[in-house]
Motif scaffolding. Structure first.
Motif, mmCIF file in Angstrom:
data_model
loop_
_atom_site.group_PDB
_atom_site.id
_atom_site.type_symbol
_atom_site.label_atom_id
_atom_site.label_comp_id
_atom_site.label_asym_id
_atom_site.label_seq_id
_atom_site.Cartn_x
_atom_site.Cartn_y
_atom_site.Cartn_z
ATOM 1 N N ASP A 9 0.811 -1.212 0.000
ATOM 2 C CA ASP A 9 0.000 0.000 0.000
ATOM 3 C C ASP A 9 0.848 1.268 0.000
ATOM 4 N N ALA A 10 2.154 1.106 0.154
ATOM 5 C CA ALA A 10 3.029 2.278 0.213
ATOM 6 C C ALA A 10 3.105 2.952 -1.151
ATOM 7 N N ARG A 11 3.108 4.274 -1.134
ATOM 8 C CA ARG A 11 3.244 5.038 -2.384
ATOM 9 C C ARG A 11 4.709 5.108 -2.772
ATOM 10 N N HIS A 12 4.949 5.049 -4.063
ATOM 11 C CA HIS A 12 6.296 5.179 -4.609
ATOM 12 C C HIS A 12 6.208 5.853 -5.965
ATOM 13 N N LEU A 13 7.238 6.606 -6.306
ATOM 14 C CA LEU A 13 7.365 7.117 -7.663
ATOM 15 C C LEU A 13 8.041 6.034 -8.477
ATOM 16 N N THR A 14 7.421 5.627 -9.567
ATOM 17 C CA THR A 14 8.043 4.621 -10.422
ATOM 18 C C THR A 14 9.196 5.265 -11.185
ATOM 19 N N SER A 15 10.046 4.449 -11.753
ATOM 20 C CA SER A 15 11.147 5.004 -12.549
ATOM 21 C C SER A 15 10.600 5.765 -13.750
ATOM 22 N N ASP A 16 9.488 5.305 -14.326
ATOM 23 C CA ASP A 16 8.868 6.029 -15.444
ATOM 24 C C ASP A 16 8.351 7.394 -14.990
ATOM 25 N N GLN A 17 7.729 7.439 -13.810
ATOM 26 C CA GLN A 17 7.243 8.716 -13.293
ATOM 27 C C GLN A 17 8.405 9.680 -13.046
ATOM 28 N N ARG A 18 9.484 9.173 -12.450
ATOM 29 C CA ARG A 18 10.673 10.011 -12.217
ATOM 30 C C ARG A 18 11.182 10.600 -13.540
ATOM 31 N N GLU A 19 11.314 9.729 -14.549
ATOM 32 C CA GLU A 19 11.802 10.175 -15.854
ATOM 33 C C GLU A 19 10.858 11.192 -16.485
ATOM 34 N N VAL A 46 6.716 9.689 5.037
ATOM 35 C CA VAL A 46 8.106 10.173 5.046
ATOM 36 C C VAL A 46 8.899 9.522 3.908
ATOM 37 N N GLY A 47 8.650 8.247 3.644
ATOM 38 C CA GLY A 47 9.324 7.564 2.533
ATOM 39 C C GLY A 47 8.939 8.166 1.190
ATOM 40 N N TYR A 48 7.659 8.450 1.006
ATOM 41 C CA TYR A 48 7.178 9.055 -0.241
ATOM 42 C C TYR A 48 7.716 10.479 -0.376
ATOM 43 N N GLU A 49 7.739 11.191 0.734
ATOM 44 C CA GLU A 49 8.298 12.545 0.762
ATOM 45 C C GLU A 49 9.753 12.534 0.287
ATOM 46 N N SER A 50 10.504 11.542 0.731
ATOM 47 C CA SER A 50 11.915 11.420 0.348
ATOM 48 C C SER A 50 12.063 11.210 -1.157
ATOM 49 N N GLU A 51 11.185 10.415 -1.738
ATOM 50 C CA GLU A 51 11.225 10.178 -3.184
ATOM 51 C C GLU A 51 10.889 11.454 -3.962
ATOM 52 N N ILE A 52 9.895 12.203 -3.487
ATOM 53 C CA ILE A 52 9.527 13.465 -4.131
ATOM 54 C C ILE A 52 10.691 14.445 -4.030
ATOM 55 N N ALA A 53 11.291 14.537 -2.844
ATOM 56 C CA ALA A 53 12.426 15.446 -2.631
ATOM 57 C C ALA A 53 13.582 15.084 -3.554
ATOM 58 N N SER A 54 13.836 13.797 -3.723
ATOM 59 C CA SER A 54 14.940 13.341 -4.566
ATOM 60 C C SER A 54 14.759 13.796 -6.010
ATOM 61 N N VAL A 55 13.552 13.685 -6.537
ATOM 62 C CA VAL A 55 13.278 14.113 -7.910
ATOM 63 C C VAL A 55 13.502 15.620 -8.039
ATOM 64 N N ILE A 125 5.087 21.730 -0.259
ATOM 65 C CA ILE A 125 4.495 20.417 -0.522
ATOM 66 C C ILE A 125 4.251 19.734 0.814
ATOM 67 N N THR A 126 3.037 19.241 1.002
ATOM 68 C CA THR A 126 2.684 18.498 2.205
ATOM 69 C C THR A 126 2.365 17.075 1.781
ATOM 70 N N VAL A 127 3.014 16.110 2.404
ATOM 71 C CA VAL A 127 2.755 14.698 2.125
ATOM 72 C C VAL A 127 2.027 14.127 3.332
ATOM 73 N N GLY A 128 0.740 13.895 3.154
ATOM 74 C CA GLY A 128 -0.074 13.358 4.231
ATOM 75 C C GLY A 128 -0.173 11.846 4.138
ATOM 76 N N ALA A 129 -0.978 11.296 5.014
ATOM 77 C CA ALA A 129 -1.167 9.844 5.055
ATOM 78 C C ALA A 129 -1.692 9.325 3.720
ATOM 79 N N ASN A 130 -1.366 8.091 3.436
ATOM 80 C CA ASN A 130 -1.862 7.436 2.231
ATOM 81 C C ASN A 130 -3.330 7.142 2.406
ATOM 82 N N ASP A 131 -4.092 7.425 1.401
ATOM 83 C CA ASP A 131 -5.527 7.125 1.428
ATOM 84 C C ASP A 131 -5.796 6.120 0.324
#
Length: 134
Positions: A9-19, A46-55, A125-131
Motif C-alpha cells: 500500500d506504500a506510495r512510490h514514484l516509479t522510474s517512469d514517473q521520475r523520468e 516520510v518515505g514518499y516525501e523522500s522520493e519526491i524530494a529526490s526528484v 508540498i505536504t505529504v499526508g497519510a496514504n488514502d
C-alpha cells in the motif's frame, strides 16, 4: 503477511514517473525553493516525501524538509499530496511547472493557496497519510 500488505500500500514514484517528471522539468529554472513536510510518525508518508524530494533535487531545486512530530488541529496534515503557494498575486513560475509535471506523470496532487505561508517564492508540498482506494 501483514507487513507485506503495508508495503504494497506504500506510495512510490516509479522510474517512469521520475523520468517523466524530470523530462517535463528539464530546462526549468534551477534552484527554486521547495519546502516539504510530512508527519514524522508516518513512515510511509516520510518515505514518499523522500522520493519526491529526490526528484526535485535532481531537477536542481533547493529542497528543505521540515517534518513535524505532532500536529495541532489547526495544522493537521491533509491526506495525500498537497502543493501550496503563499498568495494569488505572487506565483513562483516553478510552482506551476512542478505541479503540472507531477500530474502529467500520474501523481495525484491537490493544490491551494495558503496566505499564511512564510515566503512568496517557495512551493510548499505536504505529504499526508496514504488514502488507499476502497
Amino acid at each position: 503477511m501483514e507487513e507485506k500488505q503495508e508495503t504494497s500500500d506504500a506510495r512510490h514514484l516509479t522510474s517512469d514517473q521520475r523520468e517523466d517528471i524530470l523530462g517535463d522539468l528539464k530546462g526549468s529554472t534551477a534552484g527554486p525553493p521547495v519546502s516539504i513536510v510530512a508527519a514524522a510518525s508516518d513512515k510511509e508518508a516520510v518515505g514518499y516525501e523522500s522520493e519526491i524530494a529526490s526528484v526535485l533535487q535532481d531537477m536542481g531545486c533547493k529542497v528543505e524538509i521540515e517534518n513535524v512530530k505532532a500536529n495541532t488541529p489547526s495544522e493537521a496534515i491533509p491526506t495525500g499530496v498537497e502543493m501550496t503557494i503563499k498568495e494569488e498575486t505572487v506565483r513562483p513560475i516553478h510552482a506551476n511547472r512542478i505541479m503540472c509535471a507531477f500530474r502529467r506523470a500520474g501523481v495525484a496532487v491537490v493544490t491551494r493557496i495558503n496566505p499564511r505561508r512564510r515566503k512568496n517564492d517557495t512551493l510548499y508540498i505536504t505529504v499526508g497519510a496514504n488514502d488507499p482506494p476502497p
